[in-house]
Design an enzyme around this catalytic site. Structure first.
Site, PDB file in Angstrom:
ATOM      1  N   LYS A  72       0.847  -1.200   0.000  1.00 19.50           N
ATOM      2  CA  LYS A  72       0.000   0.000   0.000  1.00 19.50           C
ATOM      3  C   LYS A  72       0.882   1.248   0.000  1.00 19.50           C
ATOM      4  CE  LYS A  72      -4.057  -2.065   1.108  1.00 19.50           C
ATOM      5  NZ  LYS A  72      -3.492  -3.372   0.915  1.00 19.50           N
TER       6      LYS A  72
ATOM      7  N   GLY B 173       7.661  -7.297  -6.611  1.00 19.68           N
ATOM      8  CA  GLY B 173       6.965  -7.710  -7.824  1.00 19.68           C
ATOM      9  C   GLY B 173       7.019  -6.586  -8.846  1.00 19.68           C
ATOM     10  N   ASP B 174       6.234  -6.689  -9.901  1.00 16.58           N
ATOM     11  CA  ASP B 174       6.356  -5.689 -10.973  1.00 16.58           C
ATOM     12  C   ASP B 174       6.041  -4.269 -10.484  1.00 16.58           C
ATOM     13  OD1 ASP B 174       3.668  -6.350 -10.724  1.00 16.58           O
ATOM     14  OD2 ASP B 174       3.233  -5.961 -12.837  1.00 16.58           O
ATOM     15  N   GLY B 175       4.984  -4.137  -9.656  1.00 14.01           N
ATOM     16  CA  GLY B 175       4.602  -2.811  -9.162  1.00 14.01           C
ATOM     17  C   GLY B 175       5.672  -2.216  -8.261  1.00 14.01           C
ATOM     18  N   SER B 176       6.142  -3.012  -7.296  1.00 13.42           N
ATOM     19  CA  SER B 176       7.143  -2.497  -6.349  1.00 13.42           C
ATOM     20  C   SER B 176       8.452  -2.190  -7.054  1.00 13.42           C
ATOM     21  CB  SER B 176       7.456  -3.508  -5.254  1.00 13.42           C
ATOM     22  OG  SER B 176       6.329  -4.129  -4.807  1.00 13.42           O
TER      23      SER B 176
ATOM     24  N   ASP C 224       2.386 -14.184  -8.335  1.00  8.90           N
ATOM     25  CA  ASP C 224       1.727 -13.983  -9.632  1.00  8.90           C
ATOM     26  C   ASP C 224       2.636 -14.345 -10.814  1.00  8.90           C
ATOM     27  OD1 ASP C 224      -0.231 -12.899  -8.001  1.00  8.90           O
ATOM     28  OD2 ASP C 224       0.447 -10.844  -8.323  1.00  8.90           O
TER      29      ASP C 224
ATOM     30  N   GLY D   1      -3.376 -14.302  -8.651  1.00 13.14           N
ATOM     31  CA  GLY D   1      -2.530 -14.109  -9.837  1.00 13.14           C
ATOM     32  C   GLY D   1      -2.605 -12.696 -10.375  1.00 13.14           C
TER      33      GLY D   1
ATOM     34  N   HIS E 100      -5.155 -15.979   0.447  1.00 10.85           N
ATOM     35  CA  HIS E 100      -3.793 -15.743   0.935  1.00 10.85           C
ATOM     36  C   HIS E 100      -3.067 -16.998   1.389  1.00 10.85           C
ATOM     37  CE1 HIS E 100      -5.597 -11.810   0.778  1.00 10.85           C
ATOM     38  NE2 HIS E 100      -4.380 -11.319   0.713  1.00 10.85           N
TER      39      HIS E 100
ATOM     40  N   ARG F  70       0.012 -17.448  -0.414  1.00 15.62           N
ATOM     41  CA  ARG F  70       1.192 -16.616  -0.129  1.00 15.62           C
ATOM     42  C   ARG F  70       1.993 -17.144   1.053  1.00 15.62           C
ATOM     43  NH1 ARG F  70      -0.957 -10.873  -1.258  1.00 15.62           N
ATOM     44  NH2 ARG F  70      -0.261 -10.374   0.845  1.00 15.62           N
TER      45      ARG F  70
HETATM   46  O1  F6P Z   1       0.359  -9.740  -5.947  1.00 16.72           O
HETATM   47  C1  F6P Z   1       0.143 -10.764  -5.042  1.00 16.72           C
HETATM   48  C2  F6P Z   1      -1.320 -10.875  -4.677  1.00 16.72           C
HETATM   49  O2  F6P Z   1      -1.477 -11.942  -3.761  1.00 16.72           O
HETATM   50  C3  F6P Z   1      -2.272 -11.048  -5.869  1.00 16.72           C
HETATM   51  O3  F6P Z   1      -2.254 -12.357  -6.390  1.00 16.72           O
HETATM   52  C4  F6P Z   1      -3.575 -10.622  -5.259  1.00 16.72           C
HETATM   53  O4  F6P Z   1      -4.451 -10.124  -6.276  1.00 16.72           O
HETATM   54  C5  F6P Z   1      -3.163  -9.522  -4.309  1.00 16.72           C
HETATM   55  O5  F6P Z   1      -1.781  -9.698  -4.049  1.00 16.72           O
HETATM   56  C6  F6P Z   1      -3.892  -9.520  -2.999  1.00 16.72           C
HETATM   57  O6  F6P Z   1      -3.524  -8.388  -2.285  1.00 16.72           O
HETATM   58  P1  F6P Z   1      -3.853  -8.152  -0.748  1.00 16.72           P
HETATM   59  O7  F6P Z   1      -2.832  -8.910   0.050  1.00 16.72           O
HETATM   60  O8  F6P Z   1      -3.733  -6.679  -0.563  1.00 16.72           O
HETATM   61  O9  F6P Z   1      -5.229  -8.669  -0.487  1.00 16.72           O
END
Ligand code: F6P
Length: 363
Positions: A84, A121-124, A147, A190, A283, A286
């Site tokens: 964020k 990741g790509d954004g960071s 992803d 993803g 999650h 993750r």
């Molecule tokens: O980029 C990783 C990811 O887990 C995506 O697959 C998913 O759309 C997003 O992050 C979920 O984000 P948050 O943890 O903010 O719910």
């Protein structure tokens, strides 16, 4: 006289974006290589760029430990992270957005660091590359994300563990689907890419895989489920990527249903008469113990990132390509999407196995 290049003595390390399995293996590798291999200090920055925004800056020195192998087994990131608060458009408590990038650069310099390694990741990575350019910070990126959507690397740290988790979910769903003659829908993460869905769908023996990269219709999916019944299969496994979107349906309808998995369950139930159930894996993908593959990739990329800094080759991202650790300029990564190739090996294999992708193309 040309100014003498400053010798590296002290580097910063941060993890940014959503966490994933294997991040602690990266941290361990960077610390070992930098401290033991090059004699540098490593400063771990807390909570991604948020640590550099805090005053005092939130950071701590990281040292290799005799028992640091335990980090290999640990999910998440010991440094903390954030997905964020883009520092270039940071949301303020009063609802406004503010460019706070200068504060981050100041935070970096306050730590008296010579270089920065960012795991993202790509954004960071895009944000970190921009900050590095603005603040003249020697920077090396390491790709991580479940992803797997970072360009120029075949694998990002965390992807393998996420795929294994989604595959295990299918292993668990199959017997209950078969026992109750149900259509089980597994919604996987993803973001905008279908890498987890297609990989887990093949590995877990799915009947249908729906990904954002391939246009699909409810009619084609319903037809496939019905055809399975005709040949005596009264259950089905469907994997759907969170961003998969049926042709001709507006986004609000999916939102109202509670996401694509729930939308599909209701629609497939109505069109085929099958009993449907949904699992939104979320999650779980993750967290957990990192697979050996992610520990290995994290170690390979972490060591190489440190060595790049030692060689003065910054502004780059380390990557895995063609069985080699390589490094590429950040410009080749930032803003370049890496999605599933609709003509690539995974899609060809899925079709070859008779998996329905929801389009009209026959295997
Ligand atoms: O980029 C990783 C990811 O887990 C995506 O697959 C998913 O759309 C997003 O992050 C979920 O984000 P948050 O943890 O903010 O719910």
């Amino acid at each position: 006289m040309k100014p003498k290049k400053k010798r590296t003595r002290r580097i910063g390390l941060l993890t940014s974006g959503g966490d994933c399995a294997g991040l602690n293996a990266v941290i361990r590798a960077v610390v070992r290589r930098a401290v033991d291999g090059h004699g540098w200090d490593v400063i771990g920055i807390r909570k991604g760029t948020h640590g550099l925004l805090a005053r005092p800056v939130e950071a701590e020195e990281l040292k290799p430990g005799a028992d640091d192998a335990s980090l290999l087994r640990l999910g998440g990131t010991i440094l903390g992270t954030t997905n964020k608060g883009d520092p270039f458009a940071f949301p303020m408590p009063d609802g406004s957005v503010k460019d706070r990038s200068r504060e981050i650069v100041e935070g970096f310099h306050a730590l008296d660091l010579d270089a920065l390694i960012g795991v993202g990741g790509d954004g960071s990575l895009a944000i970190l590359a921009r900050l590095a350019q603005q603040g003249d910070i020697p920077f090396v990126g390491i790709p991580k994300t479940i992803d797997n959507d970072v360009a120029r690397t075949e694998r990002a740290v965390g992807f393998a563990t996420a795929v294994a988790t989604a595959t295990e979910a299918l292993d668990r769903l199959q017997p209950t689907a078969a026992s109750h003659d149900r259509v089980m829908i597994l919604e996987v993460m993803g973001r905008d890419a279908g890498h987890i869905a297609i990989a887990a769908g093949i590995a877990g023996g799915a009947d249908v895989v729906l990904i954002p990269e391939i246009a699909w219709t409810l009619e084609a999916v319903s037809r496939h489920v019905t055809e399975l019944r005709v040949v005596g299969r009264d259950f089905a496994l469907v994997v759907v990527a969170e961003a998969a979107h049926p042709t001709g349906t507006d986004a609000d309808a999916l939102k109202q249903a509670g996401g694509i998995g729930h939308w599909l369950a209701a629609k497939l139930g109505a069109t085929t008469g099958a009993e449907t159930r949904v699992t939104v894996l979320g999650h779980v993908q993750r967290g957990g113990t990192p697979l050996a593959e992610d520990r290995l990739l994290g170690s390979l990329l972490g060591v190489h990132a440190v060595d790049l800094i030692a060689e003065g080759r910054t502004g780059r991202m380390v990557a895995w390509s063609n069985r080699e650790v390589i490094d590429v300029p950040l410009e080749e990564v930032v803003g370049v999407p890496h999605v599933v190739d609709p003509n690539g090996p995974l899609v060809r294999t899925a079709r070859g196995l008779g998996i329905c992708l929801g389009d009209e193309t026959e295997g």
